[in-house]
Design an enzyme around this catalytic site. Structure first.
Site, PDB file in Angstrom:
ATOM      1  CB  ALA A  73      60.601 100.628 -11.286  1.00 10.37           C
ATOM      2  CG  ASP A  74      58.084  98.403  -6.203  1.00 12.52           C
ATOM      3  OD1 ASP A  74      57.297  98.894  -7.048  1.00 12.52           O
ATOM      4  OD2 ASP A  74      58.025  98.666  -4.990  1.00 12.52           O
ATOM      5  CB  SER A  75      56.002  94.290  -9.344  1.00 16.35           C
ATOM      6  OG  SER A  75      55.501  94.241  -8.032  1.00 16.35           O
TER       7      SER A  75
END
Lengths: 318, 78
Positions: free
Chosen positions: B35-37
């Site tokens: 997951a990215d931010s």
């Protein structure tokens, strides 16, 4: 005309903000935009704190109107820059590349208005709750670091999700784009590429000329594989970068390959090997002119466009 | 359904994950689930809706894995 909440919040005449472009948004550009009735922005980028303090003071000598500073939150100096903005009593800060939540309390203490750039509805809702004053909602049409959604799709979704004022960005370069943004529910616009091609902008002439000559399909996006996509004008640098990306180079290797390229284009005017960051609107921009003329031209043509739309309403007959 | 399962379901649905068997209390959503931010923000907002709580950023920042999230939520709702 177009006296929105953004004008009141920022104490400016027209709701037009200049994008916080690293290396490009110097005190000369910021002061000229503010003098023209918009809100100029000095971009901190990765610059050391004292350089930014100096930029702020130089901008003050050129204008007594409000201007802001853009903080790139991934900068190693982000925290120091926050301190300088507060000490220098800069009235507005825009933030990019991250979540400014942990600095909001300090900004509030010093009366600094906080306006983050957001690429999604969820982050917009969260930051509203954290107490930011407005949001810059930027679509993927923009130059430099970008999100996925388009301005047309994203702006109305954020407008529906929050109560604070929204400023549309990405793909806006003239009065039509300005008026369209207001139609989507935004109360202001942020322009980057359009202000690069201003008389006062200090980027190398080659950089401006490349934007002026650009057509609609001139931009490409590097760094999609790294998770940090960047919109930039196509040249030898982007061709090589994209080839290396396709070969599967690591994030660090690509970072090293791209390091210093923006400065090379902006300062040295090397538009072959440098990174000429610009938005999809580049094809629409065909002359360099003073910031004041850009801003007034946008307002005048937006009024004209509004009249023309009103005339479509007809005489009440149909 | 345990709180872990509720959290796990939210994460699976938000991040559209197919391989659910490997998700444990020790799984990190950013390091292990890619997951990215921005994805992480989506997960936090979905968890807030599911458990009817608020998770401020300063709290969310210290979560290292799903176990931290479950323990945090249990403390909040009890």
């Amino acid at each position: 005309m177009f006296d929105t909440r953004v004008c009141k919040l920022l104490n400016i005449k027209y709701p037009i903000i200049q994008g916080g472009m690293a290396w490009v948004a110097t005190h000369e550009l910021a002061a000229a935009v503010s003098q023209g009735g918009g809100l100029g922005i000095v971009a901190a980028g990765n610059a050391p704190p004292e350089v930014i303090r100096d930029e702020i003071r130089k901008a003050r000598r050129l204008t007594d109107k409000p201007f802001g500073v853009n903080i790139m939150l991934m900068s190693p100096f982000a925290e120091d820059i926050v301190g300088i903005i507060c000490e220098e009593r800069v009235p507005v800060v825009t933030t990019g590349a991250g979540n400014p939540a942990k600095f909001i309390k300090k900004f509030k203490e010093y009366g600094v208005k906080v306006i983050p750039v957001v690429p999604t509805v969820s982050l917009a809702r969260r930051l509203e709750r954290e107490g930011v004053d407005a949001l810059i909602v930027e679509g993927t049409e923009a130059g430099g670091h970008i999100g996925e959604l388009t301005t047309m799709a994203l702006v109305p979704q954020v407008v529906d999700a929050v109560r604070i004022p929204v400023i549309a960005a990405g793909g806006i370069g003239d009065g039509r784009g300005f008026l369209a943004s207001l139609s989507l529910g935004a109360e202001g616009v942020q322009l980057g590429t359009r202000f690069v091609c201003s008389t006062e902008c200090t980027v190398h002439d080659n950089f401006k000329e490349m934007i002026i000559k650009s057509k609609d399909r001139q931009t490409t996006v590097t760094g999609r594989t790294t998770g940090y996509p960047v919109r930039v004008l196509k040249n030898r640098f982007t061709k090589e970068y994209l080839e290396l990306e396709e070969k599967g180079l690591s994030f660090q290797e690509l970072e090293d390959f791209g390091a210093g390229r923006l400065r090379l284009a902006v300062k040295e005017g090397d538009i072959t090997k440098g990174s000429v960051m610009a938005g999809q609107i580049s094809g629409l921009i065909n002359e360099v002119k003073p910031c004041k003329d850009i801003i007034e031209g946008i307002i005048d043509s937006a009024i004209e466009q509004m009249d023309s739309l009103l005339s479509m309403k007809g005489g009440g007959g149909q | 359904m345990t709180n872990f399962e509720r959290v796990k379901n939210i994460i699976i649905n938000t991040l559209e994950i197919d391989e659910v068997a490997s998700i444990t209390m020790g799984t990190s959503i950013m390091d292990d689930l890619d997951a990215d931010s921005l994805d992480a923000v989506e997960v936090m907002m979905a968890l807030e809706d599911e458990f009817d709580i608020e998770i401020p950023d300063e709290d969310a920042e210290i979560f290292k894995n799903i176990g931290d999230i479950v323990r945090y939520i249990e403390e909040k709702i009890n």
